[in-house]
Motif scaffolding. Structure first.
Motif, PDB file in Angstrom:
ATOM      1  N   TYR A 166       4.761  53.767 -11.486  1.00 27.57           N
ATOM      2  CA  TYR A 166       5.352  52.733 -10.632  1.00 27.57           C
ATOM      3  C   TYR A 166       4.330  51.654 -10.285  1.00 27.57           C
ATOM      4  CZ  TYR A 166       9.272  55.932 -10.119  1.00 27.57           C
ATOM      5  OH  TYR A 166      10.338  56.750 -10.375  1.00 27.57           O
ATOM      6  N   ALA A 167       3.075  52.045 -10.113  1.00 26.57           N
ATOM      7  CA  ALA A 167       2.022  51.062  -9.856  1.00 26.57           C
ATOM      8  C   ALA A 167       1.751  50.224 -11.100  1.00 26.57           C
ATOM      9  CB  ALA A 167       0.742  51.774  -9.412  1.00 26.57           C
ATOM     10  N   ALA A 168       2.000  50.808 -12.282  1.00 19.06           N
ATOM     11  CA  ALA A 168       1.769  50.085 -13.538  1.00 19.06           C
ATOM     12  C   ALA A 168       2.906  49.131 -13.892  1.00 19.06           C
ATOM     13  CB  ALA A 168       1.572  51.084 -14.677  1.00 19.06           C
ATOM     14  N   LEU A 169       4.002  49.172 -13.122  1.00 17.42           N
ATOM     15  CA  LEU A 169       5.184  48.370 -13.458  1.00 17.42           C
ATOM     16  C   LEU A 169       4.885  46.879 -13.612  1.00 17.42           C
ATOM     17  CD1 LEU A 169       8.249  48.662 -13.937  1.00 17.42           C
ATOM     18  CD2 LEU A 169       8.586  48.260 -11.504  1.00 17.42           C
ATOM     19  N   PRO A 170       4.156  46.228 -12.688  1.00 19.64           N
ATOM     20  CA  PRO A 170       3.854  44.792 -12.883  1.00 19.64           C
ATOM     21  C   PRO A 170       3.021  44.522 -14.137  1.00 19.64           C
ATOM     22  CG  PRO A 170       3.437  45.460 -10.604  1.00 19.64           C
ATOM     23  CD  PRO A 170       3.650  46.718 -11.391  1.00 19.64           C
ATOM     24  N   LEU A 171       2.082  45.425 -14.437  1.00 20.38           N
ATOM     25  CA  LEU A 171       1.242  45.246 -15.623  1.00 20.38           C
ATOM     26  C   LEU A 171       2.060  45.385 -16.902  1.00 20.38           C
ATOM     27  CD1 LEU A 171      -1.950  47.258 -14.574  1.00 20.38           C
ATOM     28  CD2 LEU A 171      -1.678  44.766 -14.670  1.00 20.38           C
ATOM     29  N   VAL A 172       2.956  46.364 -16.922  1.00 22.29           N
ATOM     30  CA  VAL A 172       3.823  46.562 -18.091  1.00 22.29           C
ATOM     31  C   VAL A 172       4.724  45.344 -18.284  1.00 22.29           C
ATOM     32  CG1 VAL A 172       5.695  47.951 -19.053  1.00 22.29           C
ATOM     33  CG2 VAL A 172       3.762  49.067 -17.943  1.00 22.29           C
ATOM     34  N   ALA A 173       5.292  44.843 -17.189  1.00 24.79           N
ATOM     35  CA  ALA A 173       6.152  43.661 -17.267  1.00 24.79           C
ATOM     36  C   ALA A 173       5.371  42.466 -17.779  1.00 24.79           C
ATOM     37  CB  ALA A 173       6.748  43.360 -15.889  1.00 24.79           C
ATOM     38  N   LEU A 174       4.146  42.297 -17.298  1.00 25.33           N
ATOM     39  CA  LEU A 174       3.315  41.174 -17.735  1.00 25.33           C
ATOM     40  C   LEU A 174       2.955  41.294 -19.211  1.00 25.33           C
ATOM     41  CD1 LEU A 174       1.851  38.616 -16.751  1.00 25.33           C
ATOM     42  CD2 LEU A 174      -0.136  40.054 -16.245  1.00 25.33           C
ATOM     43  N   CYS A 175       2.596  42.502 -19.661  1.00 25.74           N
ATOM     44  CA  CYS A 175       2.219  42.709 -21.068  1.00 25.74           C
ATOM     45  C   CYS A 175       3.399  42.453 -22.003  1.00 25.74           C
ATOM     46  CB  CYS A 175       1.691  44.119 -21.271  1.00 25.74           C
ATOM     47  SG  CYS A 175       0.082  44.447 -20.529  1.00 25.74           S
ATOM     48  N   THR A 176       4.567  43.004 -21.666  1.00 28.14           N
ATOM     49  CA  THR A 176       5.737  42.813 -22.534  1.00 28.14           C
ATOM     50  C   THR A 176       6.210  41.356 -22.490  1.00 28.14           C
ATOM     51  OG1 THR A 176       7.077  43.701 -20.704  1.00 28.14           O
ATOM     52  CG2 THR A 176       6.572  45.185 -22.529  1.00 28.14           C
ATOM     53  N   PHE A 177       6.063  40.707 -21.340  1.00 32.01           N
ATOM     54  CA  PHE A 177       6.369  39.276 -21.272  1.00 32.01           C
ATOM     55  C   PHE A 177       5.449  38.502 -22.218  1.00 32.01           C
ATOM     56  CE2 PHE A 177       5.633  34.997 -19.722  1.00 32.01           C
ATOM     57  CZ  PHE A 177       6.909  34.534 -19.432  1.00 32.01           C
ATOM     58  N   GLY A 178       4.152  38.830 -22.193  1.00 30.06           N
ATOM     59  CA  GLY A 178       3.192  38.144 -23.060  1.00 30.06           C
ATOM     60  C   GLY A 178       3.483  38.367 -24.533  1.00 30.06           C
ATOM     61  N   ILE A 179       3.822  39.603 -24.901  1.00 30.44           N
ATOM     62  CA  ILE A 179       4.169  39.901 -26.295  1.00 30.44           C
ATOM     63  C   ILE A 179       5.389  39.092 -26.711  1.00 30.44           C
ATOM     64  CG2 ILE A 179       5.005  41.685 -27.876  1.00 30.44           C
ATOM     65  CD1 ILE A 179       3.360  43.716 -26.214  1.00 30.44           C
ATOM     66  N   GLY A 180       6.410  39.079 -25.849  1.00 32.82           N
ATOM     67  CA  GLY A 180       7.626  38.329 -26.152  1.00 32.82           C
ATOM     68  C   GLY A 180       7.367  36.833 -26.273  1.00 32.82           C
TER      69      GLY A 180
END
Length: 286
Positions: free
Chosen positions: A61-75
């Protein structure tokens, strides 16, 4: 009665994930009029990113913003370097092969790095069960459902009231007119595709606490997201939200009444019936 309520809660939970995936798919389609056939693989990447962060000691749950940011960047990168040039061809076939090929690429990269072994994330609260009357639900599922509701509400508010959301809606309605008024259409395309991928990545993060992680996990969610988009209406965020919940409820209720073996068969039959009925109604209006 308790079994029925348990199936109802489970259906709403899995339907929330289908809704989030469908809304991400619909955000992309509504603006660029393309179907992202590698959308489920972005969920898979989100799951593996969460697994990596958990190995580094970060709670999912703490990693949620980082995961969202990484997948946004990939996209965003994929949109800028691959999809934008293909949009100029105005060919559905090109976009079909491109997004399907990207999905295969994501799968094989995950296979090479992580192998085909199923992986799981276990935390100190993974086994905690909350009793709500006759219904028992795992704490991670309950927390994930809360996150899904908040993210869905935030997406609605963002698209309706923020300046970026208004520009996204303007581009989806008339990209030429939006460009004439000074809206940077290409940048909106990049942001929108990144946003859709981030929603898939968020869904992947929230799934990791009660779902196995493997390179092929995105396939089933990709197909279910496509069903949600078709049933809810192409470009309709509200329709995708409702259709996703209905799909989740249909799966759990059919498993309870008919049996888990025929769960997917029931979904496919209902999907085909909806398509046939919709086509008949369209033909009658002409």
């Amino acid at each position: 009665m308790g079994i029925f309520l348990q199936a109802l809660v489970n259906g709403i939970l899995i339907g929330g994930f289908y809704s989030l995936m469908g809304m991400g798919q619909n955000v992309i389609f509504g603006v660029m009029k393309i179907i992202n056939f590698c959308h489920g693989e972005m969920l898979m990447l989100g799951m593996y990113l969460t697994f990596i962060f958990s190995e580094l000691g970060l709670d999912p749950y703490a990693a949620l913003p980082l995961v969202a940011l990484c997948t946004f960047g990939i996209g965003a990168l994929v949109q800028h370097f691959l999809i934008t040039p293909s949009l100029g061809t105005k060919s559905f076939t090109n976009m079909l092969f491109l997004t399907v090929g990207l999905g295969l690429l994501y799968q094989n990269v995950a296979l090479v790095i992580f192998s085909s072994l199923n992986r799981t994330i276990v935390t100190s609260y993974s086994g905690i069960t909350i009793q709500l009357g006759p219904v028992s639900i795992l704490l991670p599922k309950l927390v994930s459902l809360g996150f899904l509701m908040v993210i869905t509400a935030a997406l609605f508010v963002f698209l309706k009231y923020s300046s970026m959301g208004k520009m996204i809606r303007a581009v989806s309605q008339n990209p030429v007119g939006a460009e004439v008024t000074g809206i940077p259409v290409k940048k909106i395309y990049i942001f929108t595709y990144g946003l859709g991928c981030a929603l898939a990545g968020i869904a992947g993060d929230l799934l990791t606490l009660f779902y196995v992680i493997n390179p092929t996990v995105g396939g089933q969610f990709s197909f279910k997201a496509l069903i949600v988009v078709v049933v809810g209406g192409f470009g309709s965020i509200q329709g995708a939200c409702i259709a996703g919940i209905c799909l989740g409820l249909m799966e759990t209720m059919s498993s309870l009444i008919i049996g888990p073996t025929y769960r997917d068969l029931t979904v496919f039959v209902v999907f085909i019936v909806i398509l046939v009925v919709r086509q008949i109604l369209i033909l009658r209006r002409r």
